[in-house]
Design an enzyme around this catalytic site. Structure first.
Site, PDB file in Angstrom:
ATOM      1  N   TYR A  32     -75.744  42.064 -96.627  1.00 10.76           N
ATOM      2  CA  TYR A  32     -76.625  43.239 -96.636  1.00 10.76           C
ATOM      3  C   TYR A  32     -75.931  44.155 -97.517  1.00 10.76           C
ATOM      4  O   TYR A  32     -74.628  44.271 -97.634  1.00 10.76           O
ATOM      5  CB  TYR A  32     -77.153  43.786 -95.395  1.00 10.76           C
ATOM      6  CG  TYR A  32     -76.096  44.623 -94.635  1.00 10.76           C
ATOM      7  CD1 TYR A  32     -76.250  45.937 -94.491  1.00 10.76           C
ATOM      8  CD2 TYR A  32     -75.161  43.919 -94.001  1.00 10.76           C
ATOM      9  CE1 TYR A  32     -75.337  46.693 -93.970  1.00 10.76           C
ATOM     10  CE2 TYR A  32     -74.036  44.744 -93.322  1.00 10.76           C
ATOM     11  CZ  TYR A  32     -74.321  46.086 -93.346  1.00 10.76           C
ATOM     12  OH  TYR A  32     -73.383  46.999 -92.732  1.00 10.76           O
ATOM     13  N   LYS A 145     -69.731  42.286 -96.532  1.00  5.37           N
ATOM     14  CA  LYS A 145     -70.707  43.136 -95.802  1.00  5.37           C
ATOM     15  C   LYS A 145     -71.749  42.198 -95.019  1.00  5.37           C
ATOM     16  O   LYS A 145     -72.920  41.940 -95.447  1.00  5.37           O
ATOM     17  CB  LYS A 145     -71.427  43.950 -96.763  1.00  5.37           C
ATOM     18  CG  LYS A 145     -71.934  45.222 -95.892  1.00  5.37           C
ATOM     19  CD  LYS A 145     -72.448  46.339 -97.270  1.00  5.37           C
ATOM     20  CE  LYS A 145     -72.840  47.611 -96.423  1.00  5.37           C
ATOM     21  NZ  LYS A 145     -71.943  48.107 -95.434  1.00  5.37           N
ATOM     22  N   GLU A 177     -60.438  51.246 -90.369  1.00  5.83           N
ATOM     23  CA  GLU A 177     -61.779  51.792 -90.947  1.00  5.83           C
ATOM     24  C   GLU A 177     -62.314  52.196 -89.592  1.00  5.83           C
ATOM     25  O   GLU A 177     -62.449  51.792 -88.185  1.00  5.83           O
ATOM     26  CB  GLU A 177     -62.471  51.216 -91.814  1.00  5.83           C
ATOM     27  CG  GLU A 177     -63.052  49.539 -91.163  1.00  5.83           C
ATOM     28  CD  GLU A 177     -63.737  48.836 -92.276  1.00  5.83           C
ATOM     29  OE1 GLU A 177     -64.045  49.288 -93.361  1.00  5.83           O
ATOM     30  OE2 GLU A 177     -63.740  47.715 -91.926  1.00  5.83           O
ATOM     31  N   LEU A 201     -63.845  46.968 -95.140  1.00  6.65           N
ATOM     32  CA  LEU A 201     -64.832  47.081 -96.277  1.00  6.65           C
ATOM     33  C   LEU A 201     -64.575  47.698 -97.611  1.00  6.65           C
ATOM     34  O   LEU A 201     -64.099  49.040 -97.493  1.00  6.65           O
ATOM     35  CB  LEU A 201     -66.321  47.348 -95.968  1.00  6.65           C
ATOM     36  CG  LEU A 201     -67.281  47.117 -96.924  1.00  6.65           C
ATOM     37  CD1 LEU A 201     -67.749  45.879 -96.937  1.00  6.65           C
ATOM     38  CD2 LEU A 201     -68.481  48.147 -96.153  1.00  6.65           C
TER      39      LEU A 201
END
Length: 276
Positions: A32, A145, A177, A201
């Site tokens: 997505y 993702k 992260e 990411l």
């Protein structure tokens, strides 16, 4: 108004359209993107679309539309909605087929929505937010993702229940992260952030902030750093499409610097907003 789009058809946002045998629904078998819209213009849309295509390719899904077609569709959906400041969410899954772990020979399924942009309280930017450290127990391909976000959801929920805004993942002794953000640290006027590997990411806002920092002459180091380094930072902040650039006030109850957003954080956010 909020609008939905499912496999070639514009639909009411509340219409039920996902079949039981949708692989995104049953396996999380898809990827997505989320694009922020400012004044009816999608921000950094090309970078988002390129990442979308790369994520899909990494799990062997061929997009049902070209990137140019997707861009035109997104622009059309924004215009139809009439929403000036919006978030466009879109995803592709492997398709609709009887439940089986093996790839089915079916067409991918594409879904898109446009809704008003979520707002972060202004006081969060003025005072910074609280965060907590969480063990990174996600899968080994966080650069994709993916729809598989259960570890992120659990960590975020635990953080919010503890009175914090975000959980920051720690893996093998190093900061990775946030559950839905990238992490930056300022120490001695140098900007640090975790390097791009399969553990994080490649954030679109992350890349924009690094570009802005270099243009402003701020020294940038993409290298690993520990929780102790984060705790002893002069400034720290998180970035994402939805929050832009958000100062970190504390980590596990420990104030970062004097607890107030620092000068470099403020300057970068000001430049980012001008870029938007």
């Amino acid at each position: 108004m909020s609008i939905g789009f499912f496999n070639g058809e514009f639909i009411d946002i509340d219409k039920a359209v996902i079949p039981i045998d949708e692989r995104g629904h049953q396996f999380g078998d898809g990827v997505y993107e989320v694009v922020k819209v400012y004044n009816a213009k999608p921000f950094l849309i090309d970078a988002h679309l390129e990442r979308f295509e790369k994520s899909a390719s990494n799990i062997s899904i061929k997009l049902p539309y070209s990137l140019d077609e997707l861009k035109k569709l997104i622009l059309e959906v924004i215009e139809r909605s009439g929403i000036k400041d919006a978030e466009v969410y879109f995803q592709v899954t492997r398709g609709i087929a009887p439940r089986n772990h093996l790839f089915p020979n079916v067409e991918p399924s594409f879904t898109l929505t446009v809704k008003p942009a979520r707002k972060v309280p202004e006081q969060s930017y003025e005072h910074g937010v609280q965060t907590v450290i969480a063990e990174d127990d996600r899968w080994a391909k966080c650069h994709i993702k993916s729809l598989n976000l259960l570890p992120n959801i659990l960590a975020k929920q635990n953080a919010v229940e503890a009175g914090s805004f975000e959980a920051i993942f720690e893996k093998d002794g190093f900061i990775a992260e946030g559950t839905s953000s990238n992490v930056f640290v300022v120490k001695d006027k140098v900007l640090y952030t975790t390097p791009l590997t399969s553990n994080i990411l490649p954030g679109i806002t992350r890349a924009a902030v690094l570009q802005i920092a270099r243009e402003k002459g701020i020294e940038v180091k993409e290298e690993k750093f520990t929780k102790d380094f984060l705790l002893n930072a002069d400034e720290a902040f998180i970035t994402s499409t939805s929050v832009e650039l958000l100062p970190i006030r504390s980590v596990d109850g420990h104030l970062i610097g004097d607890g107030a957003p620092g000068a470099i954080t403020k300057a970068l956010h000001q430049s980012f907003k001008a870029m938007c």
